[in-house]
Design a protein around this motif. Structure first.
Motif, short mmCIF file in Angstrom:
data_model
loop_
_atom_site.label_atom_id
_atom_site.label_comp_id
_atom_site.label_asym_id
_atom_site.label_seq_id
_atom_site.Cartn_x
_atom_site.Cartn_y
_atom_site.Cartn_z
N SER A 98 0.84 -1.28 0.03
CA SER A 98 0.13 -0.11 -0.14
C SER A 98 0.76 1.18 0.21
O SER A 98 2.04 1.20 0.39
CB SER A 98 -0.93 0.04 1.27
N THR B 260 3.17 10.05 0.23
CA THR B 260 3.73 9.46 -0.49
C THR B 260 3.31 9.80 -2.02
O THR B 260 4.40 10.31 -3.04
CB THR B 260 4.07 8.27 -0.52
N GLU C 195 3.82 14.05 6.02
CA GLU C 195 4.01 12.65 6.21
C GLU C 195 2.41 12.21 6.38
O GLU C 195 1.55 12.67 6.69
CB GLU C 195 4.57 12.51 7.40
N GLY C 196 2.42 10.70 6.12
CA GLY C 196 1.20 10.19 6.47
C GLY C 196 0.11 10.19 5.79
O GLY C 196 0.38 10.14 4.64
N PRO D 24 -4.10 8.91 4.87
CA PRO D 24 -4.78 7.83 4.69
C PRO D 24 -3.86 6.78 3.84
O PRO D 24 -3.05 7.19 2.81
CB PRO D 24 -5.98 8.17 3.99
N THR D 25 -3.90 5.52 4.06
CA THR D 25 -3.10 4.41 3.11
C THR D 25 -4.01 3.94 2.22
O THR D 25 -5.04 3.68 2.66
CB THR D 25 -2.44 3.43 4.05
N SER E 234 0.87 5.75 1.05
CA SER E 234 0.13 6.61 1.61
C SER E 234 0.01 7.74 0.92
O SER E 234 0.58 8.19 -0.43
CB SER E 234 1.08 7.20 2.85
#
Length: 731
Positions: free
Chosen positions: A197, A202, A215-216, A218-219, A199
């Motif tokens: 998965s 990303t 950062e972070g 939802p994935t 994020s």
């Protein structure tokens, strides 16, 4: 991006304060640049078919996603000619078509392609196994060292063929099109772009070449980014997910809503510079509940449904009467989608309350998207707007719901996902059976049964050789999978007149999809639960499953259709084939083949090497069954009278008070008499009796019992084996 440029300029002009002022101005310009008006961002679609439009937008894939792709190169259809027949059979010419083409999958590199669907049917499984005859397949991952495809280069010329570096694409070479109406089917691909998965942060960072931070978030299981801008690529996600992006001194970033809120002292409310225009210290606004959604539904791609569109809903027990829907053009599980829509609805209701605060200029470091506390109000608040005029800062914030990390249980429902069953190798069985129908055949016919050791086996291409493998002719495809297995126990011999209740036999079938069931109809139907075990035809009344793929057959009728001769020759491991006309491919053979070997080869998509089997073909369907009730009697004059009862290739049904039909051009028999140490006596007769005269008996010579064989001579061939019994003269 305007925000990033103005932030950098502000830093150069006025240090940190200048940077903060630049970010505020940049935020206003950025909203104008990235306005939703006229945007072409991603949207939820139910797996649209692949296209080949010039200039079509290619997605940039993240995680694992099912995509249709775009055809970027194709040849004309290729026609192949196949001729069948010969050696006494009429020749038939058939045509097949294939095509070669390339499909672009992702505008950024990928790791692998797993399953592939063609016209909605599974073409390739997760293990990389093909479900049908394909041709050649190559995947170009899209890395910067990617070489040109050899097929495209051969067709277009090496100098005119791009390597498509940075573009992942698949090439199909000579794909057989018979199953798709002789056209290129609509294909979709399960593509893995990143390991596991990914994020939201990303995705945003990669799409912006690192300009969007944070950062972070939802994935997601997978996402296909498309659109005419960065905003277009991620706006579908930002709209559906409970997140926000914010401008800051370092540019645009995913707002972190989980940290401690920035504290604002109540004494600071309404504090301005000397030349600032006075304003309200704190204004709380509450949106009417009638304008909010009571229920909210989210659409998403569900991996448990082969990436078809799934739906989850959230509802609040409130007075509102509105229902809304959002599209999440990404892959998430049903439980994740449920959590997202619950959080999204909670965010909408919490956000109905907003606060506007007048603050001194020293709070310019509070960015849009920052989490703050509002004096005199509970909860956490997210800054949505800020304005700086005459050295006075006005900040607007919305209340956030209480944070929750719970993943709510949910089900995506039972979709029509196609079973991904491995084809596995082909198993062949050649059947040379007595006549199975009411009308006896007039030409030799071989029956071909085929199946696979894996439940996913569907078909194979057949070829046949009549000269011990020196040459082969194509027979086309197999019939639907037959029920094939082998004996796990030894079936003892028995009689054929009554049902065999004393013996049973265990049958191990090829794969778990095959089944056997009992039948009460075997007493009245000559074809119900008819099976070939070794060379004996049996019928079974009961079939008890005693293990995986293992069935115990009982209530047996033995030696069916004249196969009594095979009742005593059983062995563990011998073949078992359920005789079902729908699963047997008949193939006519020339009369000259009778008594000679016939070879058949099968090649399916799961076969690393063709499966091959041979049989000495006797054309049993053309042979009358051997007579029964044969006996011999010594007569007073020294002769021996022999008598028997005729049977027929067309006489398998019960007939009352009527002889079975002859089913041959004439009634003829060959009686052969043998004796140890003696000579052979052959007698031809046209009725069910014969006589050995005293002179013929003396001419046989030898000693001991006579061996008497009786074969009916049919229109084409004689009984095989003949009825055989012994007779001791003088006894």
């Amino acid at each position: 991006m305007a925000t990033l440029v103005l932030t950098a300029v502000g830093t150069v002009i006025g240090g940190p304060i200048g940077a903060a002022i630049g970010a505020v101005i940049g935020n206003q310009i950025d909203r104008a640049v990235f306005t939703p008006k006229g945007a072409k961002g991603p949207r939820l679609d139910s797996l649209a078919v692949q296209g080949s439009s010039y200039g079509a937008d290619l997605p940039r894939l993240f995680g694992t996603m099912r995509v249709s792709g775009s055809v970027i190169w194709a040849t004309d259809l290729k026609e192949s000619t196949h001729k069948f027949g010969g050696k006494g059979k009429p020749k038939t010419t058939t045509y097949s078509y294939s095509a070669s083409f390339a499909v672009a999958l992702s505008a950024r590199p990928v790791r692998a392609v797993h399953r592939i669907w063609a016209d909605g049917a599974l073409l390739r499984g997760a293990a990389g196994d093909w479900k049908t005859d394909l041709g050649a397949f190559r995947l170009h991952l899209g890395d910067e060292a990617q070489a040109v495809d050899p097929l495209i280069a051969a067709a277009e010329g090496i100098d005119a063929t791009p390597a498509h570096r940075g573009l992942a694409y698949a090439v199909f070479e000579d794909m057989q099109l018979a199953d798709y109406g002789n056209r290129i089917p609509s294909l979709s691909f399960e593509v893995e772009a990143d390991d596991g998965s990914v994020s939201l942060a990303t995705i945003a960072a990669i799409l912006s070449d690192g300009d969007v931070g944070g950062e972070g978030g939802p994935t997601l299981g997978g996402y296909a980014a498309s659109g005419d801008s960065l905003r277009g690529a991620i706006e579908g996600l930002a709209t559906a997910l409970p997140v926000s992006f914010a401008d800051g001194p370092d540019g645009l970033h995913l707002a972190n809503e989980t940290g401690d809120p920035a504290t604002i002292d109540a004494a600071e409310l309404g504090a301005f510079a000397a030349d600032a225009k006075a304003g309200a210290k704190l204004a709380i606004d509450r949106q009417a509940s009638g304008t909010l959604n009571e229920a909210l539904t989210i659409g998403y791609y569900d991996p448990a449904l082969d990436y078809q569109v799934g739906s989850q809903s959230a509802r609040r027990e409130v007075s509102a009467r509105r229902a809304g829907s959002i599209d999440l053009p990404a892959v998430v599980s049903a439980s994740s989608a449920r959590s997202i829509v619950e959080a999204r609805l909670a965010r909408e209701w919490a956000g109905r309350t907003s606060a506007q605060m007048a603050l001194p200029w020293r709070h310019l470091d509070i960015e849009t998207g920052a989490i703050v506390s509002v004096p005199g109000q509970s909860g956490r608040w997210r800054v949505t707007e800020r304005a700086f005029e005459s050295m006075a800062l006005t900040v607007t914030a919305q209340r956030l719901p209480a944070s929750s990390t719970d993943v709510l249980p949910a089900s995506g429902g039972s979709g029509l996902s196609q079973p991904d069953l491995v084809q596995g190798p082909t198993t062949l069985a050649l059947l040379d059976l007595p006549s199975l129908g009411d009308d006896p055949p007039t030409s030799p016919t071989l029956l071909i049964a085929a199946a696979g050791s894996s439940a996913g086996w569907r078909k194979a291409a057949l070829t046949l050789s009549l000269d011990d493998g020196a040459s082969w002719q194509a027979l086309g495809g197999t019939a639907p999978p037959a029920v094939i297995g082998q004996a796990a126990t030894l079936l003892a011999s028995s009689g054929s007149a009554l049902r065999d209740e004393a013996n049973s036999v265990d049958i191990a079938l090829l794969n778990d999809e095959m089944m056997l069931a009992g039948s009460d109809a075997i007493g009245t139907s000559a074809t119900a639960n008819l099976a070939l075990l070794g060379d004996e035809l049996i019928q079974f009344a009961t079939a008890e499953q005693i293990g995986p793929r293992l069935f115990r057959l009982g209530g047996l009728l033995r030696g069916r259709r004249g196969s009594e001769w095979a009742m005593a020759g059983h062995a563990i491991g011998e073949r078992f084939v359920l005789v079902d006309a729908d699963t047997l491919l008949p193939w006519s053979l020339p009369l000259s083949v009778i008594g000679h070997d016939v070879r058949v080869s099968a090649s399916g998509v799961g076969d690393t090497e063709p499966a091959e089997i041979a049989i000495t073909f006797q054309a049993r369907a053309l042979r009358p069954p051997a007579p029964v009730a044969a006996n011999a009697t010594a007569m007073p004059d020294g002769s021996i009278a022999i008598a028997w009862t005729r049977r027929s290739r067309a006489g398998w049904d019960w007939l009352d008070d009527t002889d079975v039909p002859l089913a041959e051009e004439a009634e003829r028999y060959q009686v052969t008499v043998l004796r140890s140490g003696g000579t052979t006596l052959a007698i031809a007769t046209t009725g069910p009796s014969a006589t050995i005269s005293p002179a013929q008996f003396a001419g046989i010579g030898g000693s001991g019992a006579l061996t008497i064989q009786i074969a009916q001579i049919g229109t084409t061939a004689a009984s095989l084996p003949p009825a055989t019994f012994t007779f001791s003269p003088g006894v």
